[in-house]
Design a protein around this motif. Structure first.
Motif, mmCIF file in Angstrom:
data_model
loop_
_atom_site.group_PDB
_atom_site.id
_atom_site.type_symbol
_atom_site.label_atom_id
_atom_site.label_comp_id
_atom_site.label_asym_id
_atom_site.label_seq_id
_atom_site.Cartn_x
_atom_site.Cartn_y
_atom_site.Cartn_z
ATOM 1 N N HIS A 63 19.819 -7.091 28.405
ATOM 2 C CA HIS A 63 18.626 -7.957 29.306
ATOM 3 C C HIS A 63 19.558 -9.069 30.036
ATOM 4 C CE1 HIS A 63 14.908 -6.329 27.726
ATOM 5 N NE2 HIS A 63 15.630 -6.559 26.460
ATOM 6 N N ALA A 64 20.754 -8.916 29.986
ATOM 7 C CA ALA A 64 21.802 -10.171 30.532
ATOM 8 C C ALA A 64 21.019 -10.406 31.922
ATOM 9 C CB ALA A 64 22.995 -9.976 30.389
ATOM 10 N N GLN A 65 21.114 -9.394 32.792
ATOM 11 C CA GLN A 65 20.545 -9.532 34.186
ATOM 12 C C GLN A 65 19.200 -9.729 34.480
ATOM 13 O OE1 GLN A 65 22.751 -8.902 37.061
ATOM 14 N NE2 GLN A 65 21.207 -9.961 37.936
ATOM 15 N N ILE A 67 15.659 -14.291 35.845
ATOM 16 C CA ILE A 67 14.575 -15.355 35.544
ATOM 17 C C ILE A 67 15.198 -16.996 35.746
ATOM 18 C CG2 ILE A 67 13.221 -16.447 33.353
ATOM 19 C CD1 ILE A 67 13.217 -13.449 32.342
ATOM 20 N N THR A 68 16.335 -17.047 35.137
ATOM 21 C CA THR A 68 16.984 -18.248 35.471
ATOM 22 C C THR A 68 17.111 -18.901 36.821
ATOM 23 O OG1 THR A 68 18.271 -17.868 33.606
ATOM 24 C CG2 THR A 68 18.891 -19.718 34.846
ATOM 25 N N ILE A 69 17.736 -17.674 37.795
ATOM 26 C CA ILE A 69 17.643 -18.188 39.050
ATOM 27 C C ILE A 69 16.361 -18.523 39.769
ATOM 28 C CG2 ILE A 69 18.747 -17.189 41.356
ATOM 29 C CD1 ILE A 69 21.008 -16.192 39.560
ATOM 30 N N THR A 70 15.249 -17.670 39.676
ATOM 31 C CA THR A 70 14.116 -17.514 40.096
ATOM 32 C C THR A 70 13.311 -18.826 39.836
ATOM 33 O OG1 THR A 70 14.199 -15.224 40.157
ATOM 34 C CG2 THR A 70 11.945 -16.421 40.454
ATOM 35 N N ALA A 71 13.534 -19.120 38.367
ATOM 36 C CA ALA A 71 12.701 -20.591 38.145
ATOM 37 C C ALA A 71 13.526 -21.778 38.343
ATOM 38 C CB ALA A 71 12.934 -20.347 36.667
ATOM 39 N N LYS A 72 14.766 -21.654 38.924
ATOM 40 C CA LYS A 72 15.560 -22.921 39.261
ATOM 41 C C LYS A 72 15.301 -23.099 40.700
ATOM 42 C CE LYS A 72 18.755 -26.018 38.236
ATOM 43 N NZ LYS A 72 18.661 -26.968 37.062
ATOM 44 N N GLN A 131 23.771 -21.708 44.522
ATOM 45 C CA GLN A 131 25.093 -21.238 44.778
ATOM 46 C C GLN A 131 26.183 -21.765 43.816
ATOM 47 O OE1 GLN A 131 25.451 -18.033 46.084
ATOM 48 N NE2 GLN A 131 23.306 -18.455 46.477
ATOM 49 N N ILE A 132 26.264 -23.126 43.955
ATOM 50 C CA ILE A 132 27.312 -23.892 43.270
ATOM 51 C C ILE A 132 27.077 -23.707 41.497
ATOM 52 C CG2 ILE A 132 27.975 -26.081 42.396
ATOM 53 C CD1 ILE A 132 27.522 -27.165 45.534
ATOM 54 N N TRP A 133 25.740 -23.736 41.340
ATOM 55 C CA TRP A 133 25.079 -23.463 39.747
ATOM 56 C C TRP A 133 25.202 -22.075 39.205
ATOM 57 C CZ3 TRP A 133 20.527 -26.750 40.990
ATOM 58 C CH2 TRP A 133 20.565 -28.134 40.698
ATOM 59 N N LEU A 134 25.415 -20.946 40.256
ATOM 60 C CA LEU A 134 25.350 -19.755 39.806
ATOM 61 C C LEU A 134 26.295 -19.366 38.563
ATOM 62 C CD1 LEU A 134 25.283 -17.593 43.016
ATOM 63 C CD2 LEU A 134 23.637 -17.643 41.405
ATOM 64 N N PRO A 135 27.428 -19.832 38.502
ATOM 65 C CA PRO A 135 28.337 -19.462 37.321
ATOM 66 C C PRO A 135 27.441 -19.993 35.884
ATOM 67 C CG PRO A 135 29.834 -20.312 38.934
ATOM 68 C CD PRO A 135 28.239 -20.532 39.491
ATOM 69 N N SER A 136 26.800 -21.168 35.986
ATOM 70 C CA SER A 136 26.325 -21.758 34.875
ATOM 71 C C SER A 136 24.937 -21.117 34.718
ATOM 72 C CB SER A 136 26.172 -23.313 34.899
ATOM 73 O OG SER A 136 25.504 -23.738 36.052
ATOM 74 N N LEU A 137 24.321 -20.544 35.560
ATOM 75 C CA LEU A 137 23.033 -19.895 35.641
ATOM 76 C C LEU A 137 23.146 -18.416 35.113
ATOM 77 C CD1 LEU A 137 21.370 -21.568 38.873
ATOM 78 C CD2 LEU A 137 21.004 -22.228 36.515
ATOM 79 N N GLN A 178 27.924 -11.256 26.568
ATOM 80 C CA GLN A 178 28.671 -12.050 25.547
ATOM 81 C C GLN A 178 27.981 -13.340 25.238
ATOM 82 O OE1 GLN A 178 32.547 -13.069 26.688
ATOM 83 N NE2 GLN A 178 32.905 -14.330 25.031
ATOM 84 N N TYR A 179 27.275 -13.968 26.157
ATOM 85 C CA TYR A 179 26.376 -15.117 25.904
ATOM 86 C C TYR A 179 25.491 -14.903 24.867
ATOM 87 C CZ TYR A 179 23.666 -19.236 26.428
ATOM 88 O OH TYR A 179 22.708 -20.241 26.065
ATOM 89 N N ILE A 180 24.772 -13.650 25.089
ATOM 90 C CA ILE A 180 23.699 -13.372 24.154
ATOM 91 C C ILE A 180 23.808 -13.001 22.737
ATOM 92 C CG2 ILE A 180 21.742 -11.554 23.957
ATOM 93 C CD1 ILE A 180 21.637 -11.343 26.956
ATOM 94 N N GLN A 181 25.292 -12.236 22.943
ATOM 95 C CA GLN A 181 25.897 -12.094 21.585
ATOM 96 C C GLN A 181 26.133 -13.355 20.817
ATOM 97 O OE1 GLN A 181 29.061 -9.393 22.382
ATOM 98 N NE2 GLN A 181 27.738 -7.710 22.489
ATOM 99 N N GLU A 182 26.646 -14.169 21.456
ATOM 100 C CA GLU A 182 26.963 -15.526 20.937
ATOM 101 C C GLU A 182 25.908 -16.681 20.419
ATOM 102 O OE1 GLU A 182 30.310 -16.800 23.340
ATOM 103 O OE2 GLU A 182 31.583 -15.373 22.772
#
Length: 155
Positions: free
Chosen positions: A1-3, A8-13, A24-30, A35-39
């Protein structure tokens, strides 16, 4: 579900009409990675077999944070975000956590306040040379009722 969660995150932002340069600046944090989901404990709300919202909890050295809570704009105002938030509180209780912290988007501050969070601090940063202030919110789970119910839309 990562993509799907990243979408969802980018559309909502984008719903909050931030400049595209900021997005575009926030893309890495969005971006949500497998791995994020696993952790980090992550829960998804599904409507008609489509992910429409999610939240994640992230543990740092001393605190548990609501790291994400995003709802697709066309599903905002239907109670899905509230149900996710209440579910997050129940997960905190199940983990033995008494305080949940949130670094909120300014547009979401009223949403969290309506659900019982209180502003305790601010995080100041700059984006593309402009000052940005993010409210740091806290929910004291010991003061909240343990009788919150999760609706049927969360899967």
């Amino acid at each position: 579900h990562a993509q799907a969660l990243t979408d969802i995150t980018i559309t909502a932002k984008r719903h909050w009409n931030y400049p595209e340069k900021w997005i575009q600046i926030w893309l890495p944090s969005l971006t949500i990675s497998p791995q994020y989901i696993q952790e980090n404990e992550t829960w998804v709300a599904v409507v008609d077999e489509k992910p429409v919202a999610y939240y994640s909890l992230k543990q740092d050295d001393e605190s548990l944070w609501l790291d994400n809570l995003w709802v697709l704009p066309e599903f905002m105002g239907q109670g899905i975000g509230t149900q996710l938030f209440q579910h997050a509180l129940e997960r905190c209780r199940a983990r033995g956590v008494s305080i949940l912290k949130i670094e909120s988007d300014p547009n979401a501050q009223a949403f969290y306040e309506k659900l019982g969070a209180c502003k305790m601090d601010e995080h100041h940063s700059t984006v593309d040379g402009q000052l940005r202030t993010l409210p740091i919110m806290v929910v004291n789970l010991q003061e909240r009722s343990a009788t919150l119910q999760l609706g049927d839309t969360l899967k």
